[in-house]
Design a protein around this motif. Structure first.
Motif, PDB file in Angstrom:
ATOM      1  N   ARG A   1     -34.224  -1.389  21.611  1.00  0.00           N
ATOM      2  CA  ARG A   1     -35.553  -1.444  20.998  1.00  0.00           C
ATOM      3  C   ARG A   1     -35.742  -0.244  20.064  1.00  0.00           C
ATOM      4  O   ARG A   1     -36.244  -0.384  18.956  1.00  0.00           O
ATOM      5  CB  ARG A   1     -36.609  -1.447  22.114  1.00  0.00           C
ATOM      6  N   GLN A   2     -35.327   0.931  20.503  1.00  0.00           N
ATOM      7  CA  GLN A   2     -35.442   2.134  19.673  1.00  0.00           C
ATOM      8  C   GLN A   2     -34.574   2.010  18.416  1.00  0.00           C
ATOM      9  O   GLN A   2     -35.000   2.408  17.336  1.00  0.00           O
ATOM     10  CB  GLN A   2     -35.066   3.384  20.456  1.00  0.00           C
ATOM     11  N   ASP A   3     -33.375   1.454  18.552  1.00  0.00           N
ATOM     12  CA  ASP A   3     -32.510   1.234  17.389  1.00  0.00           C
ATOM     13  C   ASP A   3     -33.216   0.344  16.358  1.00  0.00           C
ATOM     14  O   ASP A   3     -33.147   0.595  15.153  1.00  0.00           O
ATOM     15  CB  ASP A   3     -31.191   0.573  17.800  1.00  0.00           C
ATOM     16  N   ILE A   4     -33.870  -0.692  16.846  1.00  0.00           N
ATOM     17  CA  ILE A   4     -34.591  -1.612  15.950  1.00  0.00           C
ATOM     18  C   ILE A   4     -35.748  -0.888  15.272  1.00  0.00           C
ATOM     19  O   ILE A   4     -35.965  -1.028  14.061  1.00  0.00           O
ATOM     20  CB  ILE A   4     -35.090  -2.847  16.724  1.00  0.00           C
ATOM     21  N   LEU A   5     -36.493  -0.093  16.029  1.00  0.00           N
ATOM     22  CA  LEU A   5     -37.624   0.636  15.461  1.00  0.00           C
ATOM     23  C   LEU A   5     -37.162   1.650  14.418  1.00  0.00           C
ATOM     24  O   LEU A   5     -37.815   1.822  13.378  1.00  0.00           O
ATOM     25  CB  LEU A   5     -38.434   1.311  16.568  1.00  0.00           C
ATOM     26  N   GLU A   6     -36.044   2.310  14.670  1.00  0.00           N
ATOM     27  CA  GLU A   6     -35.510   3.253  13.683  1.00  0.00           C
ATOM     28  C   GLU A   6     -35.073   2.524  12.415  1.00  0.00           C
ATOM     29  O   GLU A   6     -35.319   2.996  11.304  1.00  0.00           O
ATOM     30  CB  GLU A   6     -34.356   4.048  14.289  1.00  0.00           C
ATOM     31  N   ALA A   7     -34.456   1.373  12.579  1.00  0.00           N
ATOM     32  CA  ALA A   7     -34.073   0.565  11.414  1.00  0.00           C
ATOM     33  C   ALA A   7     -35.316   0.094  10.664  1.00  0.00           C
ATOM     34  O   ALA A   7     -35.352   0.110   9.424  1.00  0.00           O
ATOM     35  CB  ALA A   7     -33.238  -0.631  11.865  1.00  0.00           C
ATOM     36  N   ALA A   8     -36.336  -0.305  11.403  1.00  0.00           N
ATOM     37  CA  ALA A   8     -37.588  -0.757  10.775  1.00  0.00           C
ATOM     38  C   ALA A   8     -38.240   0.369   9.981  1.00  0.00           C
ATOM     39  O   ALA A   8     -38.777   0.130   8.891  1.00  0.00           O
ATOM     40  CB  ALA A   8     -38.544  -1.290  11.840  1.00  0.00           C
ATOM     41  N   LEU A   9     -38.208   1.585  10.502  1.00  0.00           N
ATOM     42  CA  LEU A   9     -38.752   2.727   9.758  1.00  0.00           C
ATOM     43  C   LEU A   9     -38.109   2.819   8.381  1.00  0.00           C
ATOM     44  O   LEU A   9     -38.806   2.983   7.374  1.00  0.00           O
ATOM     45  CB  LEU A   9     -38.491   4.029  10.522  1.00  0.00           C
ATOM     46  N   GLU A  10     -36.812   2.698   8.336  1.00  0.00           N
ATOM     47  CA  GLU A  10     -36.097   2.803   7.066  1.00  0.00           C
ATOM     48  C   GLU A  10     -36.414   1.624   6.148  1.00  0.00           C
ATOM     49  O   GLU A  10     -36.683   1.811   4.963  1.00  0.00           O
ATOM     50  CB  GLU A  10     -34.590   2.877   7.320  1.00  0.00           C
TER      51      GLU A  10
END
Length: 115
Positions: free
Chosen positions: A6-15
């Motif tokens: 989930r954190q990986d997805i959120l970090e990707a979404a930030l970018e």
């Protein structure tokens, strides 16, 4: 594993949201950046709007966690400097904030209430 993914997805979404804004960002672009399929992202976030709102909460949580070591007191300039320094070390944080605010002003973005 679930919370790490989930954190990986959120970090990707930030970018992705920082680069494209809400309207031009896609679940597929976030999935590609996170190394997942579209369905993999939708497993954690059922819509682009939910992903955006959770990404904004994630960004805020990271900022608050960093600033927890810098208590607000009489030295507000040091507190502000710590906040700015953290944002500068994470360029997508400041960019996504600016993009989301700009989208909200034009009525293009579902996080208007958040902004």
């Amino acid at each position: 594993m679930g919370s790490a993914r989930r954190q990986d997805i959120l970090e990707a979404a930030l970018e992705v949201f920082a680069e494209r804004g809400f309207k031009s960002a896609s679940i597929d672009a976030v999935a590609e950046r996170a190394g997942l399929t579209r369905q993999g992202v939708l497993h954690y976030f059922p819509s682009k709007k939910r992903l955006l709102l959770d990404m904004l909460d994630f960004r805020e949580q990271l900022n608050r966690a960093h600033l927890a070591d810098h208590p607000v007191g009489e030295d507000l300039s040091a507190y502000f400097a710590a906040a700015v320094s953290f944002e500068q070390s994470h360029p997508s944080f400041a960019t996504v904030h600016s993009v989301v605010v700009a989208d909200a002003v034009t009525g293009q973005e579902p996080a208007r209430g958040y902004v």
